[in-house]
Motif scaffolding. Structure first.
Motif, PDB file in Angstrom:
ATOM      1  N   ASP A 189       0.849  -1.197   0.000  1.00 17.03           N
ATOM      2  CA  ASP A 189       0.000   0.000   0.000  1.00 17.03           C
ATOM      3  C   ASP A 189       0.880   1.242   0.000  1.00 17.03           C
ATOM      4  N   ASP A 190       1.548   1.436  -1.102  1.00 12.62           N
ATOM      5  CA  ASP A 190       2.488   2.544  -1.235  1.00 12.62           C
ATOM      6  C   ASP A 190       2.134   3.317  -2.503  1.00 12.62           C
ATOM      7  N   ALA A 191       1.983   4.636  -2.367  1.00 12.81           N
ATOM      8  CA  ALA A 191       1.591   5.476  -3.505  1.00 12.81           C
ATOM      9  C   ALA A 191       2.680   6.496  -3.787  1.00 12.81           C
ATOM     10  N   ILE A 192       2.911   6.752  -5.055  1.00 14.84           N
ATOM     11  CA  ILE A 192       3.838   7.784  -5.487  1.00 14.84           C
ATOM     12  C   ILE A 192       3.159   8.614  -6.564  1.00 14.84           C
ATOM     13  N   SER A 193       3.709   9.791  -6.843  1.00 17.67           N
ATOM     14  CA  SER A 193       3.155  10.650  -7.898  1.00 17.67           C
ATOM     15  C   SER A 193       4.277  11.064  -8.829  1.00 17.67           C
ATOM     16  N   LEU A 194       3.988  11.025 -10.114  1.00 21.12           N
ATOM     17  CA  LEU A 194       4.935  11.416 -11.151  1.00 21.12           C
ATOM     18  C   LEU A 194       4.393  12.643 -11.875  1.00 21.12           C
ATOM     19  N   ARG A 195       5.272  13.586 -12.164  1.00 25.26           N
ATOM     20  CA  ARG A 195       4.866  14.784 -12.896  1.00 25.26           C
ATOM     21  C   ARG A 195       4.803  14.490 -14.388  1.00 25.26           C
ATOM     22  N   ALA A 196       3.744  14.978 -15.017  1.00 23.12           N
ATOM     23  CA  ALA A 196       3.546  14.764 -16.450  1.00 23.12           C
ATOM     24  C   ALA A 196       3.007  16.046 -17.076  1.00 23.12           C
ATOM     25  N   CYS A 197       3.318  16.222 -18.343  1.00 24.55           N
ATOM     26  CA  CYS A 197       2.887  17.408 -19.093  1.00 24.55           C
ATOM     27  C   CYS A 197       1.658  17.054 -19.922  1.00 24.55           C
ATOM     28  N   PRO A 198       0.513  17.687 -19.693  1.00 26.10           N
ATOM     29  CA  PRO A 198      -0.680  17.385 -20.497  1.00 26.10           C
ATOM     30  C   PRO A 198      -0.527  17.934 -21.915  1.00 26.10           C
TER      31      PRO A 198
END
Length: 865
Positions: free
Chosen positions: A61-70
């Motif tokens: 139960d581990d969450a990460i976030s990645l930056r992305a360009c729309p």
């Protein structure tokens, strides 16, 4: 990758809500339509901003976030590209897509989308019909742009970079020299913070440490501002009156931390500052922040520029909730703009009060004489110079707000009261010309006094006002000023801040008229020796006995010494004046030269942009140089088309035989061994100032030609464009005899650079015209070919049409024949059927005839009853 991937758990920071409030806000999250979401995504793409893609581990139960360009979105499918992420192949094997998060510093959108594809390049999603919007914090965080941060605590300094901020908090990150230095920071003690941009401090203040985080040698600080109010100036006993203007002006400025244009409505304003109100959630004004080039914008494009500082930030009272009121102090302002501002404010306070307004001078002179300000004795002293006095007053009242102010009480076009101030020393102003008409009430005289008092109270803190001391002079028998100014000085009883002194004066005509003193006496500047002699004389006059007899002889000696000293001082002053005159003449010559140089560059830059032919452009250049530059001769050498030699293309000031000699000179660019200053200037792209001609500096043929033409010294500068040498520009003096110096090189280099750009523009325009002509020929040929092809196709088309009609006619005939055959075939078939039917009927009739015959025979044999 560590910089782009982060945990989803938000870190505690100033401005955020409590956990219970966040949970309550999460429950109250409102629905956002797909159209609004698409518009938001396209805005982020337009501004090159990013969103967060949430991934969750498949096993843990581990969450990460990645930056992305729309990418641009049309409404259904959304494509995102990872923002500066290394290889994600291994990461995508263990993590799955969960949702999309769009944050703006205060609110965030949670988009539960259907995943279409995900790979190392990006993500493709199917947008839902709606998403949810949640409130993340009370005050929006604003990302900062290239702001250096200095944190100072008890002699320890940390250099960081500002990440983001709110008006009450900041977040900064930086690298540490060692992990031990972080232990020197006491989180319970305040730190002094300085924000620096382009070497200028734009903010400084004390903060408390809310949190700090260490990751390797990188450290992050979250700081909360300790005081939202600062004391910029000392406290005044009488506060400046604030006015609410209708319509209210706006303040417009470039925010120094986020590089965005900010526009706020002004609440009220005085001569020293103003207040604005803004929404608390989107507020950007931090107490203590400097705002350079702030504009106070009124209606119809009228604006005033100043340097201001935010000095307070407090919750705004009244009906509107969630707003803050920020006070700003004016630190610096152009004196003309400040006079305009005060004129507006004084008009608001009293519509009949004017500050430095345009006034009818004839009406003003009539006012001076009617009120007795100019009485007969005073007029007798200046009536001979009345024209020059009129001109002086016109200048003071219309063109020089730096040294003069006037305050007028005006009613229906009639001046009722007047008072003026003039700056007669660097930081000192003199109040004079106080008068009011006796036919009206005393209100006008008091009104202008009230204007001056408020004006002095507003400007005493500003350095640009040069207001350190204020003087007022009056005759002791004048009751009104004696009661007002003299009465105040007596009641104040503090000689260090306000004194009342007697003085005397004499009239002196400084325009060459007769002196007021008999010869050989004259007015002159006193020296220290004169003051010492005066003190000695006063001392002597106060003693008795022997000193009384000694005084005349001592005084004579002192006067002789004073006369000698005065003669020496006059001689020194005379020499100083001659030296000053020479310096002024040299300065005027230099100003004229600089003006001509500026006009040369302006004319060349303005006129050469219209040429398309190099020869026409060069001819105009030498004509401008002949008219504007103080050089006898000049020429322009350009490389030929093969870049093998320099050719003389334009010149001025040379005779025909001198031009023939110059045209015959070879300037080979390929011969590296030949030493010539023109070739070295072209190859090395550097200017030369040649004061002594020799065979070492120029070629033998060039030297002979220079001797023939009388050349002694010259300047040559390379003509360069796009890093390539195009030619050489040279100038020289033969008749003017003015020596060539280094500043001449700067001028010629500037002209050569403009000339190089113009030549390159002509070449490009010529190439463009050639290409255009070639293109037109190709288009014409292609058009002709296409026309022939069209005609051929037209003929083929017509042939096909004829063939088609022939085939159609033949087909119709064949169809008609087929129909005729079919009709005949049907007739034959019908006839065959009828014949068969007749035969069958005949057979049937034959079969019936035989039994009938037999029946008839039987009937005949029966007996008749």
């Amino acid at each position: 990758m560590a910089n782009a991937v982060k945990k989803l758990e938000p870190e505690p920071a100033p401005g955020t809500e409590s956990a219970e409030e966040q949970e309550s806000q999460a429950d109250r999250g409102r629905s956002i339509s797909k159209s609004h979401l698409v518009n938001r995504l396209n805005y982020l793409n337009f501004q090159d901003l990013t969103v967060l893609v949430s991934l969750r581990h498949e096993a843990y139960d581990d969450a990460i976030s990645l930056r992305a360009c729309p990418q641009p979105c049309a409404g259904e499918r959304l494509d995102l590209v990872w923002a500066e992420i290394p290889s994600l192949k291994q990461l995508l094997k263990t993590y799955r897509f969960e949702y999309l998060l769009i944050a703006d510093g205060r609110k965030y959108l949670v988009v539960n989308s259907e995943l279409l594809t995900i790979n190392e390049e990006g993500v493709s999603l199917l947008l839902p019909a709606a998403c949810r919007e949640f409130q993340a914090r009370k005050i929006k965080r604003h990302p900062a742009r290239e702001i250096s941060v200095q944190l100072i605590q008890h002699g320890v300094t940390f250099d960081c970079q500002l990440v983001d901020f709110t008006p009450v908090s900041v977040r900064a990150t930086g690298s540490l020299r060692s992990a031990e230095t972080l232990m020197w920071v006491n989180t319970e003690s305040p730190v002094h913070l300085r924000l620096v941009r382009d070497g200028e401090v734009i903010y400084s203040g004390n903060f408390s440490i809310h949190s700090r985080q260490l990751s390797g040698k990188s450290c992050s600080f979250v700081l909360r501002q300790l005081d939202s109010n600062i004391q910029r100036y000392r406290t005044k006993k009488y506060r400046n009156a604030r006015q609410q203007l209708v319509p209210s002006p706006n303040i417009v400025f470039e925010h120094p931390l986020i590089d965005k244009r900010v526009n706020r409505k002004m609440a009220d304003i005085s001569g020293t500052g103003f207040a604005v109100e803004e929404g608390e959630g989107d507020s950007v004004l931090m107490a203590g922040m400097m705002l350079p080039d702030l504009k106070i914008s009124f209606a119809h494009g009228f604006s005033l520029k100043c340097l201001a500082q935010v000095v307070s930030r407090n919750a705004a009272g009244g009906e509107e909730e969630g707003s803050v009121r920020c006070g700003l102090a004016i630190l610096d302002m152009e004196i003309h703009d400040h006079v305009k501002l005060l004129s507006i404010l004084h008009q608001v306070a009293n519509r009949k009060s004017y500050v430095s307004a345009e006034v009818d001078l004839d009406e003003l002179w009539d006012f001076f004489f009617e009120t007795g300000f100019i009485y007969p004795g005073k007029y007798a002293h200046f009536q001979a110079n009345k024209e020059s006095i009129k001109e002086t007053y016109a200048k003071l009242y219309t063109h020089t707000p730096q040294i003069a102010r006037h305050f007028i009480y005006l009613d229906r076009g009639i001046i009722l009261g007047h008072l003026a101030m003039v700056r007669f020393y660097p930081n000192s102003w003199l109040i004079h010309h106080h008068a009011a008409r006796k036919s009206v009430s005393i209100k006008a005289g008091l009104a202008v006094l009230d204007q001056v008092s408020r004006y002095l109270n507003e400007l005493e803190s500003f350095a640009f006002a040069h207001l350190r001391y204020v003087y007022c002079y009056y005759r002791p028998d004048n009751k009104f000023p004696s009661r007002v100014f003299g009465g105040f000085a007596k009641k104040h009883q503090d000689q260090s801040s306000c004194s009342l002194d007697l003085f005397s004066y004499a009239f002196h005509h400084g325009n060459g008229g007769p002196a007021a003193l008999p010869k050989p006496w004259e007015f002159g500047e006193s020296s220290r020796f004169d003051v010492a002699a005066l003190n000695l004389a006063l001392l002597a006059m106060g003693e008795t006995g022997l000193l009384t007899w000694v005084f005349p002889s001592s005084l004579c000696i002192l006067l002789l010494v004073a006369l000698a000293t005065e003669t020496s001082e006059k001689k020194a002053i005379k020499e100083s004046l001659w030296s000053t005159r020479d310096s002024i003449e040299a300065l005027l010559d230099q100003i004229n030269l600089n003006y001509n140089n500026a006009m040369l560059t302006h004319e060349i830059g303005q006129r050469l942009g219209n040429y398309t032919k190099i020869e026409e452009m060069l001819f105009d250049v030498v004509q401008i140089m002949r008219y504007r530059l103080e050089y006898d001769r000049g020429m322009i050498l350009l490389a030929d088309g093969c870049r093998k030699r320099l050719e003389l293309r334009a010149s001025y000031g040379y005779k025909d035989e001198e031009l023939a000699c110059l045209n015959s000179l070879p300037f080979p660019l390929e011969n590296r061994e030949q030493g010539d200053v023109y070739l070295e200037c072209f190859r090395g792209q550097r200017p030369f100032l040649v004061n002594e001609l020799s065979s070492g500096s120029v070629g033998e043929n060039t030297l002979a030609c220079a001797h023939m033409s009388g050349t002694r010294a010259f300047i040559c500068c390379p003509i360069v464009a796009d890093g390539a040498s195009l030619g050489v520009l040279t100038v020289e003096n033969v008749q003017l005899k003015r020596p060539l110096v280094e500043r001449d090189i700067s001028l010629i280099m500037g002209t050569a650079s403009v000339l190089g750009i113009s030549i390159r523009n002509c070449e490009l325009i010529g190439a463009l015209e050639t290409a255009t002509e070639e293109l037109e020929l190709r288009v014409a040929k292609r058009t002709e070919d296409l026309e022939k092809s069209r005609q051929k196709m037209q003929e083929q088309h017509e042939e096909l049409v004829r063939t088609y009609f022939a085939l159609e006619e033949e087909t119709a005939q064949r169809l008609s024949a087929l129909e005729e055959l079919a009709r005949k075939e049907r007739m034959l078939l019908q006839q065959n059927r009828l014949a068969a039917l007749g035969e069958m009927i005949s057979n049937i009739a034959h079969q019936w005839r035989q039994p009938l015959n037999e029946l008839g025979l039987i009937v005949q044999e029966l007996p008749i009853m």
